[in-house]
Write an enzyme that holds these catalytic residues in place. Sequence first.
Site, PDB file in Angstrom:
ATOM      1  N   GLU A  88      -5.269  -8.555   0.611  1.00  0.00           N
ATOM      2  CA  GLU A  88      -5.891  -8.276   1.914  1.00  0.00           C
ATOM      3  C   GLU A  88      -7.379  -8.050   1.705  1.00  0.00           C
ATOM      4  OE1 GLU A  88      -4.317  -5.043   4.313  1.00  0.00           O
ATOM      5  OE2 GLU A  88      -2.252  -5.635   3.859  1.00  0.00           O
ATOM      6  N   GLU A  92       0.800  -1.230   0.000  1.00  0.00           N
ATOM      7  CA  GLU A  92       0.000   0.000   0.000  1.00  0.00           C
ATOM      8  C   GLU A  92       0.831   1.277   0.000  1.00  0.00           C
ATOM      9  OE1 GLU A  92      -2.987  -0.150   3.079  1.00  0.00           O
ATOM     10  OE2 GLU A  92      -4.025  -1.818   2.126  1.00  0.00           O
TER      11      GLU A  92
HETATM   12  C1  GBH Z   1      -4.345  -2.174   5.506  1.00  0.00           C
HETATM   13  O1  GBH Z   1      -4.546  -0.825   5.269  1.00  0.00           O
HETATM   14  C2  GBH Z   1      -2.941  -2.420   5.967  1.00  0.00           C
HETATM   15  O2  GBH Z   1      -2.159  -2.972   4.925  1.00  0.00           O
HETATM   16  C3  GBH Z   1      -2.857  -3.292   7.191  1.00  0.00           C
HETATM   17  O3  GBH Z   1      -1.575  -3.193   7.748  1.00  0.00           O
HETATM   18  C4  GBH Z   1      -3.936  -2.899   8.173  1.00  0.00           C
HETATM   19  O4  GBH Z   1      -3.817  -3.541   9.403  1.00  0.00           O
HETATM   20  C5  GBH Z   1      -5.253  -3.230   7.532  1.00  0.00           C
HETATM   21  O5  GBH Z   1      -5.362  -2.664   6.282  1.00  0.00           O
HETATM   22  C6  GBH Z   1      -6.446  -2.823   8.371  1.00  0.00           C
HETATM   23  O6  GBH Z   1      -6.509  -1.458   8.514  1.00  0.00           O
HETATM   24  O7  GBH Z   1     -12.891   5.547   6.326  1.00  0.00           O
HETATM   25  O8  GBH Z   1     -14.480   4.142   5.204  1.00  0.00           O
HETATM   26  O9  GBH Z   1     -13.112   5.623   3.917  1.00  0.00           O
HETATM   27  C7  GBH Z   1      -5.889  -0.474   5.005  1.00  0.00           C
HETATM   28  C8  GBH Z   1      -6.027   0.871   4.339  1.00  0.00           C
HETATM   29  C9  GBH Z   1      -7.136   2.929   4.445  1.00  0.00           C
HETATM   30  C10 GBH Z   1      -8.455   0.960   4.153  1.00  0.00           C
HETATM   31  C11 GBH Z   1      -8.340   3.655   4.948  1.00  0.00           C
HETATM   32  C12 GBH Z   1      -9.689   1.707   4.589  1.00  0.00           C
HETATM   33  C13 GBH Z   1     -10.601   4.025   4.930  1.00  0.00           C
HETATM   34  C14 GBH Z   1     -12.004   3.525   4.935  1.00  0.00           C
HETATM   35  N1  GBH Z   1      -7.260   1.528   4.727  1.00  0.00           N
HETATM   36  N2  GBH Z   1      -9.569   3.130   4.384  1.00  0.00           N
HETATM   37  S1  GBH Z   1     -13.221   4.805   5.110  1.00  0.00           S
END
Ligand code: GBH
Length: 449
Positions: free
Chosen positions: A352, A169
């Site tokens: 993921e 990411e």
């Molecule tokens: C991943 O990132 C990571 O790779 C991992 O390390 C982490 O533990 C896992 O996900 C769980 O978080 O507020 O509804 O718009 C996830 C990236 C970025 C996905 C923020 C969801 C916002 C959702 N995330 N995004 S919202």
Amino acid sequence: MPTAPPPQFPAGFRWGVSTSAYQIEGAVAEDGRGTSIWDTFAHSPGRVADGSTGDVACDHYHRHREDVALLAGLGVTAYRFSVAWPRIQPAGTGPANPAGLDFYDRLVDDLLAAGVDPVATLYHWDLPQPLEDAGGWLARDTAERFAAYADLVAARLGDRVKLWITLNEPFVHMSLGYGTGEHAPGRTLLFDAFPVAHHQLLGHGLAVAALRARTAGPVAIANNYSPVRVLGDTDADRAAGAAYEALHNRLFTDPLLGRGYPDGTLADPSVVRDGDLATIAAPIDVLGVNYYNPTGVRAPAEGSPLPFELAPVEGYPRTAFDWPVAPDGLRELLGWLRGTYGDALPPVEITESGCAYDDRPGPDGRVHDPERIAYLDGHLRAVRAALDDGVDVRGYFVWSLLDNWEWAEGFTKRFGLVHVDYATQARTPKSSYAWLRDTIAATRGEPAR
Ligand code: GBH
């Protein structure tokens, strides 16, 4: 509880779970490990919701045998872990620390002995602190350093790892780490963080070359994607949707697949130098897709520093993180990738997919998480639908094996198939673990255990 029979998947479809080093390992001061930007960040007051750190996390560094047994019991065919750069090069440069490599060497051998394919991510956000002190991913040098580190890991594990993932990411690392400061290293540069995108991608391209020289591959990158739902029907709303799509979904994919950067993003020739785009576009074997949810986008308010405004999409159940549970968004996203990139799109693996709930043991000591079962069932059906749509999806990895240290949320969000009691480190498989075990067995044409 879902009652329909599980969908069938092609033979050889990869079933996996994912974790990352800093979120589970602990043992931050052992065997010569150096400091990463996440050690520094977590130990800075006010950065993490519950004030916790990854110093101990799930103590996986000492309990990896038990965790491999959990993987074997689940019946997954693959395990995606990440290698902690500061264990391999404590200062981010120089020769490998043998004790650091030894840990992953043992893990890989244990996985193979358990019949689980090792899938190694080289970088899941834990930059050695000395490299941050020298500019971090704002510095072009960091890309070269990353390739040198990739070479050291490949030299040791290259004969046994079944899939290499360079970066996890890079969009999230750039935007939250260097744009808004919610993640390490905590910088607040907004759009001045763009060089971080380029240097990560350049590091990816240079690492691909290093991996090709040392291993038979295959090689991938894991990007996060979110299908864009435009809220509102003005031209300004649609323009905002396109701007967000370029930033979130295309900035790290267009250049990988040979299209250069989206208009209006990276153009400065002092950053994007001659030859860089060719390095970045080196062929990859798999595109890793991390999917959590769709994003609602509308036109920004007057005077906003951003060309869009984000808003929750309505009409879905929500996780404990308040993220919408939208399996249809996964099918939509895979269709968008196929439609946008056509034959330039390599085979895809969902690297993921998962959800956080407030899981805790009941009076019987068991942990019931029916919401997670519904989540996984829905997302697996979405993958099956995408296969039927003609998208070449080769695998599905659940985030995550264990409840773990969720970055700025600390221990407050539980994503695991296995519950972890952080006071005792006791692992308790949740009901979703049993459900996934039976589902994997059924989709592989084997009798349920
Ligand atoms: C991943 O990132 C990571 O790779 C991992 O390390 C982490 O533990 C896992 O996900 C769980 O978080 O507020 O509804 O718009 C996830 C990236 C970025 C996905 C923020 C969801 C916002 C959702 N995330 N995004 S919202």
